[in-house]
Write an enzyme that holds these catalytic residues in place. Structure first.
Site, mmCIF file in Angstrom:
data_model
loop_
_atom_site.group_PDB
_atom_site.id
_atom_site.type_symbol
_atom_site.label_atom_id
_atom_site.label_comp_id
_atom_site.label_asym_id
_atom_site.label_seq_id
_atom_site.Cartn_x
_atom_site.Cartn_y
_atom_site.Cartn_z
ATOM 1 N N CYS A 1 -1.508 -1.876 15.075
ATOM 2 C CA CYS A 1 -1.152 -1.745 13.660
ATOM 3 C C CYS A 1 -1.582 -2.963 12.847
ATOM 4 O O CYS A 1 -1.272 -4.100 13.209
ATOM 5 C CB CYS A 1 0.356 -1.531 13.541
ATOM 6 N N SER B 1 10.193 7.133 9.361
ATOM 7 C CA SER B 1 9.583 6.865 10.666
ATOM 8 C C SER B 1 10.001 5.483 11.157
ATOM 9 O O SER B 1 9.953 4.508 10.410
ATOM 10 C CB SER B 1 8.060 6.925 10.508
ATOM 11 N N CYS C 1 5.155 -6.606 8.207
ATOM 12 C CA CYS C 1 6.068 -6.033 9.205
ATOM 13 C C CYS C 1 6.222 -7.044 10.329
ATOM 14 O O CYS C 1 5.305 -7.813 10.605
ATOM 15 C CB CYS C 1 5.474 -4.736 9.751
ATOM 16 N N ASN D 1 -6.258 5.081 14.540
ATOM 17 C CA ASN D 1 -7.231 4.610 13.553
ATOM 18 C C ASN D 1 -7.738 3.244 13.992
ATOM 19 O O ASN D 1 -6.929 2.331 14.155
ATOM 20 C CB ASN D 1 -6.518 4.437 12.203
ATOM 21 N N GLY E 1 5.659 -1.717 7.209
ATOM 22 C CA GLY E 1 7.053 -2.135 7.349
ATOM 23 C C GLY E 1 7.851 -1.232 8.255
ATOM 24 O O GLY E 1 7.446 -0.107 8.563
ATOM 25 N N GLU E 2 8.998 -1.755 8.686
ATOM 26 C CA GLU E 2 9.904 -0.965 9.522
ATOM 27 C C GLU E 2 11.139 -0.634 8.667
ATOM 28 O O GLU E 2 11.946 -1.515 8.365
ATOM 29 C CB GLU E 2 10.270 -1.778 10.771
ATOM 30 N N CYS F 1 -2.555 2.133 8.468
ATOM 31 C CA CYS F 1 -1.457 1.383 7.899
ATOM 32 C C CYS F 1 -1.768 -0.115 7.744
ATOM 33 O O CYS F 1 -2.016 -0.804 8.718
ATOM 34 C CB CYS F 1 -0.336 1.594 8.929
ATOM 35 N N GLU G 1 0.827 -1.209 0.000
ATOM 36 C CA GLU G 1 0.000 0.000 0.000
ATOM 37 C C GLU G 1 0.856 1.252 0.000
ATOM 38 O O GLU G 1 1.917 1.282 0.608
ATOM 39 C CB GLU G 1 -0.782 0.082 1.320
ATOM 40 N N SER H 1 8.255 6.600 16.519
ATOM 41 C CA SER H 1 6.949 6.193 17.046
ATOM 42 C C SER H 1 7.111 5.937 18.532
ATOM 43 O O SER H 1 7.701 4.945 18.936
ATOM 44 C CB SER H 1 6.471 4.934 16.322
ATOM 45 N N LEU H 2 6.607 6.856 19.318
ATOM 46 C CA LEU H 2 6.814 6.788 20.766
ATOM 47 C C LEU H 2 5.595 6.144 21.446
ATOM 48 O O LEU H 2 5.708 5.124 22.107
ATOM 49 C CB LEU H 2 7.076 8.204 21.298
ATOM 50 N N HIS H 3 4.449 6.759 21.302
ATOM 51 C CA HIS H 3 3.147 6.207 21.716
ATOM 52 C C HIS H 3 2.951 5.981 23.213
ATOM 53 O O HIS H 3 1.880 5.537 23.633
ATOM 54 C CB HIS H 3 2.817 4.904 20.981
ATOM 55 N N CYS I 1 3.148 8.649 0.998
ATOM 56 C CA CYS I 1 3.588 7.783 2.090
ATOM 57 C C CYS I 1 3.876 6.409 1.492
ATOM 58 O O CYS I 1 2.999 5.820 0.853
ATOM 59 C CB CYS I 1 2.477 7.710 3.135
ATOM 60 N N CYS J 1 3.513 -4.074 16.630
ATOM 61 C CA CYS J 1 2.816 -3.032 17.390
ATOM 62 C C CYS J 1 1.321 -3.373 17.488
ATOM 63 O O CYS J 1 0.701 -3.795 16.509
ATOM 64 C CB CYS J 1 3.019 -1.660 16.741
HETATM 65 N N1 SAH Z 1 7.499 0.994 11.359
HETATM 66 C C1 SAH Z 1 7.583 2.409 11.314
HETATM 67 C C2 SAH Z 1 6.836 3.050 10.181
HETATM 68 C C3 SAH Z 1 5.493 2.509 9.794
HETATM 69 S S1 SAH Z 1 4.114 2.824 10.811
HETATM 70 C C4 SAH Z 1 7.181 3.010 12.636
HETATM 71 O O1 SAH Z 1 6.825 2.256 13.536
HETATM 72 O O2 SAH Z 1 7.266 4.222 12.802
HETATM 73 C C5 SAH Z 1 3.809 4.559 10.695
HETATM 74 C C6 SAH Z 1 3.134 5.130 11.912
HETATM 75 O O3 SAH Z 1 1.745 4.743 11.970
HETATM 76 C C7 SAH Z 1 3.751 4.660 13.211
HETATM 77 O O4 SAH Z 1 3.843 5.737 14.107
HETATM 78 C C8 SAH Z 1 2.741 3.654 13.704
HETATM 79 O O5 SAH Z 1 2.859 3.427 15.065
HETATM 80 C C9 SAH Z 1 1.445 4.315 13.281
HETATM 81 N N2 SAH Z 1 0.275 3.450 13.240
HETATM 82 C C10 SAH Z 1 0.180 2.159 12.903
HETATM 83 N N3 SAH Z 1 -1.099 1.721 13.004
HETATM 84 C C11 SAH Z 1 -1.831 2.778 13.407
HETATM 85 C C12 SAH Z 1 -3.209 2.981 13.692
HETATM 86 N N4 SAH Z 1 -4.085 1.988 13.598
HETATM 87 N N5 SAH Z 1 -3.599 4.218 14.084
HETATM 88 C C13 SAH Z 1 -2.709 5.226 14.193
HETATM 89 N N6 SAH Z 1 -1.412 5.101 13.942
HETATM 90 C C14 SAH Z 1 -0.955 3.894 13.558
#
Ligand code: SAH
Length: 357
Positions: free
Chosen positions: A131, A203, A124, A302, A171-172, A345, A104, A226-228, A117, A128
């Site tokens: 995701c 990212s 991946c 999301n 992906g990472e 994503c 995608e 990506s801290l979260h 993007c 997470c």
């Molecule tokens: N692997 C990398 C890049 C891909 S994900 C990373 O972790 O940064 C891109 C961003 O989207 C990351 O911050 C990820 O945590 C976030 N993400 C993934 N699924 C999501 C969702 N359902 N809602 C909001 N953000 C999401």
């Protein structure tokens, strides 16, 4: 003699010609007994005119095309599906790769220009919790050419100019480090698309040794982490990578990145209702980031159908942002682009692959 394995191999284990940088292509062309100017012509066909096959390359002699057919693979992405948001014009693309996998990419229109993007892997393996890309693990790394082709294909389909690229799809990227670096080189090459590195953001979930390696390269790309979560225990619940690299270690690596490159850091923080969006979370996050030259990008999560969580509502997200700003942490709430089109994503690919099965 050039040893084939020095080069990145694509379809049928042939040299992936679109993943060669300008110098490599020149060396290769000389090696097969052709004059160096052919490399410039070929590079131009691939990266500026964006030919879809050798046949389109008008000024390349047939004899050279035959040599290339033999030794190299030349692939382009196939548009499998396009979804367009009725809310904001975001377009989500599903592309087919030469081996039948799908990925995608997203096209977004902003006031200050268009962004794409891109995905860096098929699937991946980072796991997470919120995701969709990671639910079935990783299938394979994308080739440099396949990361790049997402931009080329979107530019061709939309006819629009693309001024920013973010590696924030499935992906990472730092788990596909060598191909990512090659992609950056190709994207910013003056002979090709010539996108300024300042307009590229990568990212990562926080693979510390790779962040440090990237810092040493002293590129001018932007880093987003990506801290979260505002502490390690909470981060571990959301992101398995936190079991490997402790939150302070990750932040120190980001700080090193800033020190070496001077590029401002972005921290992504997906707001999940009742999980990481309390006043205490905002206070702890402010403390954690105080003194860093950074901006926090708040993203109401999301929803995905495989997990049971809800996004923080808008008014609460604004309060969270205000709290950070009161503590002198720059923060923005990211516009939720394309929520009506499987915005999160990896959702579109999952649905497509699921339906095929
Ligand atoms: N692997 C990398 C890049 C891909 S994900 C990373 O972790 O940064 C891109 C961003 O989207 C990351 O911050 C990820 O945590 C976030 N993400 C993934 N699924 C999501 C969702 N359902 N809602 C909001 N953000 C999401």
């Amino acid at each position: 003699m050039i040893i084939m394995s020095e080069y990145i191999l694509g379809k049928e284990n042939k040299i992936d010609i679109k993943s060669l940088n300008f110098d490599e292509l020149t060396a290769f062309i000389k090696e097969i007994g052709e004059p160096a100017f052919r490399a410039k012509q070929l590079y131009d066909w691939m990266h500026v005119k964006r030919a879809r096959n050798y046949d389109e390359m008008k000024n390349i002699p047939k004899s050279l095309k035959e040599k290339l057919e033999q030794k190299c693979s030349y692939t382009c992405l196939e548009v499998v599906q396009v979804q367009e948001s009725q809310i904001d014009g975001t377009k989500k693309f599903l592309f087919g790769l030469y081996d039948g996998n799908v990925i995608e990419s997203v096209f977004m229109k902003y006031k200050f220009g268009n962004s794409v993007c891109v995905s860096s892997q098929v699937g991946c393996r980072m796991g997470c919790w919120f995701c969709a890309s990671t639910i079935d693990g990783v299938v394979r790394n994308l080739l440099p050419s396949e990361i790049l082709d997402q931009i080329y294909a979107i530019a061709c389909y939309t006819g629009e100019k693309i001024s920013r690229v973010v590696v924030m799809g499935s992906g990472e990227p730092l788990d596909n480090y060598d191909n990512l670096l090659k992609f950056i080189e190709l994207l910013s090459d003056e002979h090709g698309m010539n996108l300024g590195q300042r307009n590229l953001t990568v990212s990562t979930c926080g693979i510390v040794p790779k962040i440090l390696e990237l810092a040493e390269k002293k590129l001018s790309i932007n880093l987003a982490l990506s801290l979260h979560a505002s502490n390690n225990d909470k981060r571990k619940e959301l992101m398995p990578i936190a079991n490997k690299y402790e939150i302070h270690e990750v932040l120190n690596a980001c700080k090193t990145y800033f020190d070496k490159t001077g590029r401002q850091l972005t921290f992504e923080y997906s707001l999940v209702a009742g999980v990481n969006d309390s006043d205490e979370d905002a206070a702890e996050l402010s403390k954690l980031l105080s003194g860093l030259n950074c901006v926090v990008n708040l993203i109401p999560v999301n929803p995905i159908k495989e997990r049971d969580f809800k996004p923080t509502d808008r008014s609460h997200a604004v309060k969270f942002k205000d709290k950070l700003e009161k503590n002198r942490i720059n923060a923005t709430i990211r516009r939720e682009m394309g929520r009506d089109i499987d915005g999160a994503c990896g959702q579109l690919r999952r649905r497509y692959v699921g339906e095929k099965k």
